[in-house]
Enzyme design. Structure first.
Site, PDB file in Angstrom:
ATOM      1  N   GLU A 245     136.873  76.435  51.815  1.00  0.00           N
ATOM      2  CA  GLU A 245     136.242  75.254  52.404  1.00  0.00           C
ATOM      3  C   GLU A 245     135.478  75.737  53.631  1.00  0.00           C
ATOM      4  O   GLU A 245     136.080  76.222  54.589  1.00  0.00           O
ATOM      5  CB  GLU A 245     137.291  74.221  52.798  1.00  0.00           C
ATOM      6  CG  GLU A 245     136.696  72.968  53.421  1.00  0.00           C
ATOM      7  CD  GLU A 245     137.776  72.065  54.018  1.00  0.00           C
ATOM      8  OE1 GLU A 245     137.521  71.497  55.094  1.00  0.00           O
ATOM      9  OE2 GLU A 245     138.859  71.957  53.424  1.00  0.00           O
ATOM     10  N   CYS A 282     136.932  68.357  59.617  1.00  0.00           N
ATOM     11  CA  CYS A 282     135.956  68.879  58.658  1.00  0.00           C
ATOM     12  C   CYS A 282     135.192  67.761  57.965  1.00  0.00           C
ATOM     13  O   CYS A 282     134.143  68.007  57.371  1.00  0.00           O
ATOM     14  CB  CYS A 282     136.642  69.759  57.630  1.00  0.00           C
ATOM     15  SG  CYS A 282     138.055  68.974  56.815  1.00  0.00           S
TER      16      CYS A 282
END
Length: 510
Positions: A245, A282
């Site tokens: 990620e 995020c």
């Protein structure tokens, strides 16, 4: 040369607190991986595995006060946020224990021979087996949920894979503490402590991804760091899966009708989402497409009022603080970019939240304003004002992959009255792994239907790192053909001694 010490650092002052460990040498990385590889058989029994995961959750919960205190000292995220994150982490461990108990993740499929088929079908039996040792790279912004005992570790252990974790330098003392608790939980079930390894240091992370006994890797962090490891994983003599990620802008589209209907509510919600955790999520909304005109003006005013009342906060470390201050300054200096609330330094160790505005037309073609389409980690967002739907669509067409994409619709649009809602969902779906309607992306529920991933650079694979299906990253299918019943693993025998859900001769059995 002596190994470099690893220090715990207080982000509120930038001062070193204590020496925690030393950076791992190549030999020490090899020892950690070899130890994990040697004990992988200890996770073979699903009953033991599930019990270990539940005990790990219990042990972490039992040490809550100590863990939260250690985490706050190294991250300044605060006891409330950290207590909630620890609860999420232990819930996730227990959830994966349930997944292991159910056994559906094994994907058992059995076909008996059928000579009448074209071509004839032999005896075939398929299920999934663990890959082996998984390298886990901890994230800075989630010291529990995406770190030593986080989702990558929990799902890998659930799959039957030992892990070696590369600790994040922002919370080394907490990492040591959590790893020790996980090992204690393992040993209570006869599982050797080597099932959870921990190493520190930049070079250790590189050595880890290259180790021949590492079979897969999970990473949460920056595009630069993640891409370097992704390339290293692919360049190995035997390439391995790398589930990374890396970064996400998380675009939001506010329709003109939605802004007219509830601009103040949307503006306040946006402020809360973009400043949550000092903007260190995020899934923080980093680009918001809002209409020009009265509705958009009201939204901007509501955002200004809410963000102006947000207190300065501490970022996870001073490197991030410096990058944030420099990043928002570079963006604010671009032509036609304004700062109704100026983001930047809030003090010697803090940052102030703010937001920037820009005409959306500046983002419809490549140029210097592309900087606004890059993630800026911290409490800032970009409000891009569009004149019409075509201009908004032109901006969306230029965006890279994201973890999330959000649309705010009017009541009528949400009811499908004019087709605009469905049209926007179709535009956003190619951009992200999770598409939200009339909500905010901050907050990733741990649930079976969750997907936390997206097109590159959001992630390097099509998998999720949150939710039950995260376990699939650490498994591979294998089919036995014509194997005598006595030689088959119990998961694939006709009498189903483990009571697993399976597809048997075309019929689903539960």
């Amino acid at each position: 040369m002596a190994a470099a010490p690893v220090w715990s650092v207080d982000p509120r002052t930038g001062k070193q607190r204590e020496q925690v460990a030393v950076e791992a040498t190549t030999q020490e990385v090899d020892q950690a991986v070899s130890a994990a590889h040697a004990v992988r058989g200890a996770l073979a029994d699903r009953v033991v595995r599930a019990a270990f995961l539940r005990t790990a959750a219990d042990v972490l919960d039992g040490a809550k006060d100590q863990l939260v205190e250690a985490a706050d000292a190294e991250t300044a995220l605060g006891p409330v946020r950290l207590g909630g994150e620890l609860a999420r982490t232990t819930y996730q461990l227990r959830a994966f224990a349930g997944v292991v108990d159910e056994g559906e993740f094994l994907g058992v499929v059995i076909n008996h021979p059928d000579a009448t088929a074209t071509p004839p079908i032999p005896d075939l039996r398929r299920y999934k087996v663990p890959l082996g040792v998984v390298a886990v790279y901890s994230a800075s912004n989630f010291p529990f949920a995406f770190s030593v005992a986080g989702g990558d570790t929990a799902s890998a252990l659930a799959a039957g894979c030992p892990v070696v974790v590369k600790a994040h330098p922002d919370h080394p003392a907490l990492s040591e503490l959590v790893a020790a608790l996980l090992r204690r939980a393992a040993e209570q079930h006869g599982i050797p402590a080597g099932v959870v390894g921990l190493v520190h240091g930049l070079q250790a992370g590189i050595d880890l991804i290259k180790h021949p006994q590492v079979s897969a890797a999970g990473f949460t962090g920056s595009v630069r760091g993640g891409r370097a490891l992704f390339d290293a994983a692919a360049a190995r003599p035997v390439p391995i899966p790398f589930h990374g990620e890396l970064g996400s802008l998380n675009p939001v589209v506010v329709t003109e009708a939605a802004a007219t209907e509830r601009a103040e509510q949307i503006g306040a919600g946006l402020a809360g989402s973009m400043t949550l955790g000092v903007g260190q999520f995020c899934v923080k909304p980093g680009l918001v497409l809002a209409p020009t005109g009265a509705g958009g003006d009201r939204l901007a005013k509501a955002l200004t009022d809410a963000v102006s009342n947000t207190e300065a906060g501490v970022l996870l470390d001073h490197r991030m603080r410096d990058n944030f201050v420099a990043g928002v300054a570079d963006r604010a200096a671009l032509p036609d970019v304004d700062a109704p609330v100026t983001p930047g330094a809030g003090g010697e160790h803090t940052v102030s939240a703010g937001f920037l505005t820009v005409p959306a037309a500046r983002l419809t073609a490549s140029g210097e304003h592309d900087l606004l389409l890059d993630e800026c980690f911290g409490p800032v967002t970009v409000l891009a004002r569009y004149d019409d739907d075509a201009e908004a669509a032109a901006v969306l067409s230029r965006l890279p992959g994201n973890l999330t994409a959000t649309v705010h619709l009017s009541t009528g649009e949400a009811a499908g009255e004019d087709g605009r809602g469905a049209e926007l969902l179709a535009e956003l779906t190619p951009l992200a792994g999770r598409v939200l309607v009339d909500g905010w992306p901050t907050g990733v529920a741990v649930a079976p239907a969750q997907h936390h991933g997206g097109p590159y650079p959001a992630t390097t694979s099509t998998s999720t790192s949150v939710g039950a299906t995260a376990i699939e990253r650490w498994l591979r299918p294998v089919t036995y053909q014509g194997a005598p019943e006595a030689l088959l693993p119990p998961e694939l025998r006709d009498d189903n001694p483990l009571g697993l859900p399976r597809r048997f001769n075309g019929s689903l059995e539960r």
